[in-house]
Write an enzyme that holds these catalytic residues in place. Sequence first.
Site: not given
Ligand code: MIG
Length: 802
Positions: A402, A405, A476
């Site tokens: 996650d 990017e 999200d």
């Molecule tokens: O700033 O790890 O897209 O699936 O649950 C949010 C917490 C960070 C974004 C991800 C989401 C995840 C969440 N993350």
Amino acid sequence: MIAIMIGLMSAECVWGFEYTGSVTSWQKTDQYIEFNLSNGLFRLYPLESGVYRFRYARKSFSSVPSYAVIKTQEKWSDFTFQEYEDHFLLSDHFLTIRVTKSPCRIRISDKQGRIINQDDDFLGVAFDEDEVRCFKTLYPNENFYGLGEKTGELNKRGNHYTMWNTDFPAYSFTHDPLYVSIPFLIGIRDQQAYGIFFDNTYKSTFNLGAGSSRFYWFGAEKGEMDYYFIYGPEIKTIIKSYTNLTGKIPMPPMWALGYQQSKWSYYPDETVTALAAKFRQRNIPCDVLYLDIHYMDGYRVFTWDPLRFPDPKKLTDELADQGFKLITIIDPGVKADSHYTAAKEGLEQNLFATYPDGEVYQGEVWPSWAYFPDFTNPATRDWWGNKLNGLIQQGVDGFWNDMNEPAVWGQSFPDMVRFNGNGYPTNHKQIHNVYGLEMARATMDGIRKHSQQRHLVVTRAGYAGIQRYAAVWTGDNVSSEDHLRLACLMPQGMGLSGLAYTGSDVGGFIGVPSPALYVRWMQLGVFTPFFRGHSAVNQQDKEPWAFGDYIEDIVRRTILMRYNYIPFLYNEFHQSHLTGLPIMRPLFLNFQYDPECYTSKAQYQFMVGENLLVAPVVSEKENFKEIYLPEGQWLDLNSFKVYPGNQWISQAVPLDKIPLFLKAGGIIARQSSQNYIGERKLDTLEFHIYPASASDYELYQDDGQSYAYENGTYSLTRIKVEQNKTTTIQVTEPYHQYDTGRKYYQFNVFYAQSPHRITVKNNQNSVVLREDDLKQGFRYDSRSRVICLTIPAGQDSEIQIR
Ligand code: MIG
């Protein structure tokens, strides 16, 4: 004035934009034809029939290897190249490429002389300082598809898109850009298609007729104008060629096709084991549970919170006993903490990205201030893989990447931060879009190095080629109808762009779905390659039992259905692994020449593989769905009614119904459902057959977990069906290096009237089957009009039905 006139005439420099100018000399090498232009350089690489690389630079070409393209250029010279007075012609089996000399412009035609694609006569390729652009003629009837993870309708014509990996929670139906950048486009005109892959990792743009009807253009803020042109005219050919260049999906572990349950966050450990037990008590199949960021010790990657998860190995063992896999989230940011091993190692070994003056960059994310591993440094990737091994040894079955990017609070990772660039030092501008790709690469390489078992990698960010390493989920989303629709559209668009293993947060990440929305999303999820329910922090529960008994019961049956389709789906994954074609496909991929398949309405249906049509209900209120059936005959798998194709039909869609149709000639492998994949040895494999005059099917099977298949340990079962006066079904096992443990084949054959006589022949004997005797015979269900019969597996057999 005169100067401007001259500028216009020579078309090299017009008010800021500079154009490539005219060919001044040329030379042919083994790999390419190089043209010196009055204002730049141009190389044309013939790669194979119908596939060409066009590369333009102002002064010199860069030697930085592509992050996306893994195919090395093969020796190929099956083309002719000739110089004429004012142009050159390159011709192969399919195409003629005309390169005019003054100005230097490209026109690509097929053998019928039909223009497939051409540069705008005046604009062509242009530079503006660092910026590069390519302008192409836009035809009135030209449409565009692909571009990876993009919102909105499948047809991208008339819109402007940016490629810049962006964390944008709760995006709208048309928001752009999102997490993934795939600068690959499919253009279709008169149902004839071509592809363009613009291999530039800088922030780039695709303007597909927004603000102009004269041209479409793609370009980037820096780097080269470097694109691959891929001739179709079949869309399938383009996707195969594109994935020959950028890679195909690996075979996932079979359990990764099961239902997966996630939430931000399940903790402590007892909550996780209780969750597992709940799935089992309630007989709701599930294979994978996820741990989101709260499992870590203060958001430090590679660690566990000592109070919430005192004994990770014990947890994974307990989960494994109940048939669950465990996947942990792994964010890239390494907490800047002088007592933390990973931070210390990274600093000591110079594995983090730095400012130009050498100071290690820190960005703020979940752990607060954090270092960013430079995944474009081979040493960092190696180290990262070794760190993951700690978790692998603790029994973690996969990694969920996650924030790659890379996202930082404030969304502005500084431009000038330095990266190794795999030995070609550069900065964030060039690396941003491939950061997630290189992180996933490090993850997959680590897994391959440290384990004999397949693991699952899931990523949020990516660039062209990400399919080689990871499944991609669409980030999200929101519990809304718009997002249910996006959950149907985005994976289709991604599938056209080489990403076959994709899915959305089922039920929506942010917000609370109505019970109906939740059910409809689950139903869509059954036929989406990546099938995972997930939910944001501090939301109402969204597990299958959270909406009351009535909904739970529908959802249970829905998920069970996924498990019935596992052999079929696994085979589709294997097909995709070989060909690059998507599993979940827009109708027009299979029915390219049917204009109806391109309509907005038809995009809320899709094909799984070649013959299964799914028409998910993408609304929480509607009781009817209009469904388009393309050419052919279609068997409604709910009612067992047959519909002729080339028509729209309307069906009642009660909450527990997923409209599903099998095309005549379609064969689908299924099995009984289980609580999780591999729960018990299933001794019967089912084939569901809707006979047409002639059709066949090949089913691939392997152990679903190791890499033994790479060395030939798999099996193939082939079914051949012919129908004239007699219906003949042949089953052979042409290759069986893997022992499936299968004892029986159960055939379920759609047959319009009660059969007179069924015989089964194998090497030893020929038996006439008796009706209503399932052991020695067959059963005919006159309501569904399906013949059901079971024969021993492990030998070649032929069934004749009259
Ligand atoms: O700033 O790890 O897209 O699936 O649950 C949010 C917490 C960070 C974004 C991800 C989401 C995840 C969440 N993350």
